[in-house]
Design a protein around this motif. Sequence first.
Motif, short mmCIF file in Angstrom:
data_model
loop_
_atom_site.label_atom_id
_atom_site.label_comp_id
_atom_site.label_asym_id
_atom_site.label_seq_id
_atom_site.Cartn_x
_atom_site.Cartn_y
_atom_site.Cartn_z
N VAL A 129 -8.86 -14.55 -10.85
CA VAL A 129 -9.07 -15.05 -9.31
C VAL A 129 -8.78 -14.04 -8.50
CG1 VAL A 129 -7.51 -17.17 -10.34
CG2 VAL A 129 -6.32 -15.24 -9.18
N LEU A 130 -8.76 -12.81 -8.70
CA LEU A 130 -8.84 -11.71 -7.75
C LEU A 130 -10.02 -10.98 -7.86
CD1 LEU A 130 -5.06 -10.85 -7.61
CD2 LEU A 130 -6.30 -12.34 -6.04
N SER A 131 -10.96 -11.27 -8.71
CA SER A 131 -12.05 -10.60 -9.08
C SER A 131 -12.83 -10.44 -7.83
CB SER A 131 -13.20 -11.64 -9.79
OG SER A 131 -14.19 -10.95 -10.28
N GLY A 132 -13.32 -9.14 -7.75
CA GLY A 132 -13.81 -8.70 -6.55
C GLY A 132 -13.22 -7.89 -5.60
N ARG A 133 -11.65 -8.12 -5.86
CA ARG A 133 -10.81 -7.52 -4.90
C ARG A 133 -9.80 -6.64 -5.46
NH1 ARG A 133 -7.18 -11.16 -2.05
NH2 ARG A 133 -6.94 -9.24 -0.96
N GLN A 134 -10.12 -6.56 -6.83
CA GLN A 134 -9.22 -5.76 -7.74
C GLN A 134 -8.94 -4.33 -6.99
OE1 GLN A 134 -10.33 -5.90 -11.66
NE2 GLN A 134 -9.86 -8.23 -11.92
N GLU A 135 -10.01 -3.50 -6.95
CA GLU A 135 -9.93 -2.09 -6.23
C GLU A 135 -8.96 -2.13 -5.18
OE1 GLU A 135 -11.03 0.63 -7.70
OE2 GLU A 135 -12.22 -0.36 -9.31
N GLU A 136 -9.16 -3.16 -4.17
CA GLU A 136 -8.39 -3.02 -2.97
C GLU A 136 -6.87 -3.37 -3.36
OE1 GLU A 136 -7.50 -6.58 0.30
OE2 GLU A 136 -9.68 -6.51 -0.69
N ILE A 137 -6.57 -4.14 -4.36
CA ILE A 137 -5.26 -4.52 -4.86
C ILE A 137 -4.61 -3.58 -5.50
CG2 ILE A 137 -4.00 -6.17 -6.17
CD1 ILE A 137 -5.96 -8.40 -5.19
N ILE A 138 -5.35 -2.79 -6.28
CA ILE A 138 -4.85 -1.56 -7.18
C ILE A 138 -4.43 -0.54 -6.07
CG2 ILE A 138 -5.27 0.02 -8.81
CD1 ILE A 138 -6.79 -2.15 -10.33
N SER A 139 -5.26 -0.18 -5.15
CA SER A 139 -5.12 0.75 -4.16
C SER A 139 -3.88 0.42 -3.47
CB SER A 139 -6.32 0.74 -3.14
OG SER A 139 -6.12 1.63 -2.22
N ALA A 140 -3.64 -0.81 -3.12
CA ALA A 140 -2.41 -1.05 -2.12
C ALA A 140 -1.21 -0.89 -3.18
CB ALA A 140 -2.37 -2.67 -1.86
N MET A 141 -1.54 -1.17 -4.37
CA MET A 141 -0.28 -1.10 -5.30
C MET A 141 0.04 0.49 -5.55
SD MET A 141 -0.28 -4.24 -8.19
CE MET A 141 -1.99 -3.94 -8.79
N THR A 142 -0.94 1.09 -5.84
CA THR A 142 -0.65 2.55 -6.03
C THR A 142 -0.11 3.24 -4.70
OG1 THR A 142 -2.74 2.63 -7.16
CG2 THR A 142 -2.13 4.84 -6.51
N SER A 143 -0.39 2.88 -3.30
CA SER A 143 0.31 3.38 -2.35
C SER A 143 1.74 3.09 -2.19
CB SER A 143 -0.22 2.88 -1.24
OG SER A 143 -0.25 1.61 -0.69
N ILE A 144 2.32 2.32 -3.14
CA ILE A 144 3.71 1.76 -2.79
C ILE A 144 4.45 3.14 -3.44
CG2 ILE A 144 5.33 0.23 -4.01
CD1 ILE A 144 3.96 -1.59 -2.43
N ASP A 145 5.36 3.39 -2.76
CA ASP A 145 6.50 4.34 -3.15
C ASP A 145 7.67 3.56 -3.77
OD1 ASP A 145 5.17 6.59 -1.99
OD2 ASP A 145 6.08 6.04 -0.01
N ALA A 146 8.25 4.33 -4.51
CA ALA A 146 9.54 3.77 -5.28
C ALA A 146 10.65 3.49 -4.24
CB ALA A 146 9.95 4.73 -6.39
N PRO A 147 10.94 2.15 -4.43
CA PRO A 147 12.34 2.00 -3.41
C PRO A 147 13.53 3.22 -3.40
CG PRO A 147 11.61 0.09 -4.79
CD PRO A 147 10.90 1.28 -5.33
N ALA A 148 13.93 3.33 -2.49
CA ALA A 148 14.99 4.27 -2.26
C ALA A 148 16.23 3.79 -2.78
CB ALA A 148 15.35 4.91 -1.19
#
Length: 148
Positions: A129-148
């Motif tokens: 369902v997110l085909s075509g947006r996977q790179e964008e979504i993975i990039s957003a997930m990659t930028s998440i820091d671990a919660p403090a």
Amino acid sequence: MNAISSYLGSDHTRCDDFFIQAETNVSNGAWEQAEVSLAQFTEALERHFTMEEKVMFPEFEQATGSSAGPTAVMRMEHQQLRSIVALMRDALAARDAESYLGHSETLNTMMQQHNMKEESILYLMADRVLSGRQEEIISAMTSIDAPA
């Protein structure tokens, strides 16, 4: 193209590695190392949950038009897993190996079931369902820091 399923599936493995190290340290009575390992596991797990709950789940829900499906179940299970991790932290603080290992066995069973549902159902659905947006979504997930 990277797949959401591959990205999050390999993050499950990363979390599992920290979990195993903490359990091994407790089994060996290496309490200080166990504290470090459990902290690493907890941080990795919370970061994983945050990537899903703040990025992937909302994107999936928007694309499918439903927040009552598999993502609702996964959020509920995340809360259950967090509760067991808290019990493990308490057992570790008390230097109670038996209690820790009992809770870690429960957590391990629940995590395996949870991860199987995500990897064999939800992540594959997300790839579609997110085909075509996977790179964008993975990039957003990659930028998440671990919660403090």
